[in-house]
Design a protein around this motif. Sequence first.
Motif, PDB file in Angstrom:
ATOM      1  N   ALA A   1       0.862  -1.177   0.000  1.00 56.20           N
ATOM      2  CA  ALA A   1       0.000   0.000   0.000  1.00 56.20           C
ATOM      3  C   ALA A   1       0.897   1.225   0.000  1.00 56.20           C
ATOM      4  O   ALA A   1       1.870   1.287   0.753  1.00 56.20           O
ATOM      5  CB  ALA A   1      -0.922   0.010   1.207  1.00 56.20           C
ATOM      6  N   THR A   2       0.572   2.197  -0.846  1.00 56.07           N
ATOM      7  CA  THR A   2       1.430   3.371  -1.024  1.00 56.07           C
ATOM      8  C   THR A   2       0.774   4.614  -0.432  1.00 56.07           C
ATOM      9  O   THR A   2      -0.411   4.880  -0.670  1.00 56.07           O
ATOM     10  CB  THR A   2       1.706   3.609  -2.518  1.00 56.07           C
ATOM     11  OG1 THR A   2       2.292   2.426  -3.082  1.00 56.07           O
ATOM     12  CG2 THR A   2       2.665   4.770  -2.711  1.00 56.07           C
ATOM     13  N   THR A   3       1.559   5.353   0.339  1.00 54.45           N
ATOM     14  CA  THR A   3       1.093   6.647   0.866  1.00 54.45           C
ATOM     15  C   THR A   3       1.761   7.768   0.082  1.00 54.45           C
ATOM     16  O   THR A   3       2.948   7.694  -0.228  1.00 54.45           O
ATOM     17  CB  THR A   3       1.428   6.787   2.356  1.00 54.45           C
ATOM     18  OG1 THR A   3       2.847   6.654   2.544  1.00 54.45           O
ATOM     19  CG2 THR A   3       0.726   5.705   3.175  1.00 54.45           C
ATOM     20  N   LYS A   4       0.988   8.791  -0.209  1.00 49.11           N
ATOM     21  CA  LYS A   4       1.500   9.939  -0.962  1.00 49.11           C
ATOM     22  C   LYS A   4       1.714  11.165  -0.079  1.00 49.11           C
ATOM     23  O   LYS A   4       2.272  12.161  -0.533  1.00 49.11           O
ATOM     24  CB  LYS A   4       0.541  10.275  -2.102  1.00 49.11           C
ATOM     25  CG  LYS A   4       0.384   9.141  -3.107  1.00 49.11           C
ATOM     26  CD  LYS A   4      -0.586   9.515  -4.213  1.00 49.11           C
ATOM     27  CE  LYS A   4      -0.735   8.363  -5.199  1.00 49.11           C
ATOM     28  NZ  LYS A   4      -1.699   8.691  -6.288  1.00 49.11           N
ATOM     29  N   LYS A   5       1.232  11.079   1.157  1.00 47.73           N
ATOM     30  CA  LYS A   5       1.406  12.173   2.106  1.00 47.73           C
ATOM     31  C   LYS A   5       1.873  11.609   3.439  1.00 47.73           C
ATOM     32  O   LYS A   5       1.678  10.427   3.724  1.00 47.73           O
ATOM     33  CB  LYS A   5       0.095  12.941   2.316  1.00 47.73           C
ATOM     34  CG  LYS A   5      -0.498  13.555   1.064  1.00 47.73           C
ATOM     35  CD  LYS A   5      -1.831  14.221   1.384  1.00 47.73           C
ATOM     36  CE  LYS A   5      -2.507  14.782   0.148  1.00 47.73           C
ATOM     37  NZ  LYS A   5      -3.837  15.372   0.465  1.00 47.73           N
ATOM     38  N   GLN A   6       2.444  12.435   4.261  1.00 47.25           N
ATOM     39  CA  GLN A   6       2.819  12.026   5.607  1.00 47.25           C
ATOM     40  C   GLN A   6       1.590  12.000   6.509  1.00 47.25           C
ATOM     41  O   GLN A   6       0.619  12.733   6.303  1.00 47.25           O
ATOM     42  CB  GLN A   6       3.860  12.975   6.188  1.00 47.25           C
ATOM     43  CG  GLN A   6       5.240  12.834   5.576  1.00 47.25           C
ATOM     44  CD  GLN A   6       6.260  13.717   6.249  1.00 47.25           C
ATOM     45  OE1 GLN A   6       5.914  14.688   6.918  1.00 47.25           O
ATOM     46  NE2 GLN A   6       7.541  13.390   6.093  1.00 47.25           N
TER      47      GLN A   6
END
Length: 209
Positions: A36-41
């Motif tokens: 799963a990829t996060t684009k924001k902190q």
Amino acid sequence: MKLSTITCALLGLASEVAATALTYKLVANEKACFFATTKKQNEKIAFYFAVQSGGSFDIDYEVTGPDGNVIMDGQKERQGDFVFTGKQIGDYKFCFNNEMSTFAEKFVDFELAVEDEARVTIPSKQGSSPEQTSALEESLFKISMQLSTVTRNQKYFRTRENRNFSTVRSTEKRIVNFSVIQILLVIAMGALQVFIVRFFFQGARKGYV
């Protein structure tokens, strides 16, 4: 107009969540990983899994962050439901390990969801007060929470149903196998009795001769 406002708000809520739900078959001695990829902190990451069938309905799992550090893990767990904050941007790895099984294959239901905590602003209608817009926002978020609760309950009951069905199927197989063995034993005992009786009668005839 009110209906279109609510629709826009719901679409805004849906756009803030990226989720993936899958059912995966783990064969014996297999380790499978998903990402799963996060684009924001500081995005929220939800992780749910449940073993639907196979063995003792347990599995090993491990969650690793983009830096390679283990965030959480567990051994011989039947199911889990976790939410944690992704402090780093990148790929989070979720692994299931069935290396403890020598022959049992297992079906695992799991869901990965990345959610942004930022609330979506509902477009206000001309002439409406901020209090009305705020009340509408709170109502929508309450509905969202209730839908999430319903979804979790459905997953729980589905897991229980699948496990009970698997137990019934396993019990049926054992009953059939036991019945077949019992029939074969009865046939073998009957054949042995016939052989013994014939042996005694043949011995008696030889004695008379």
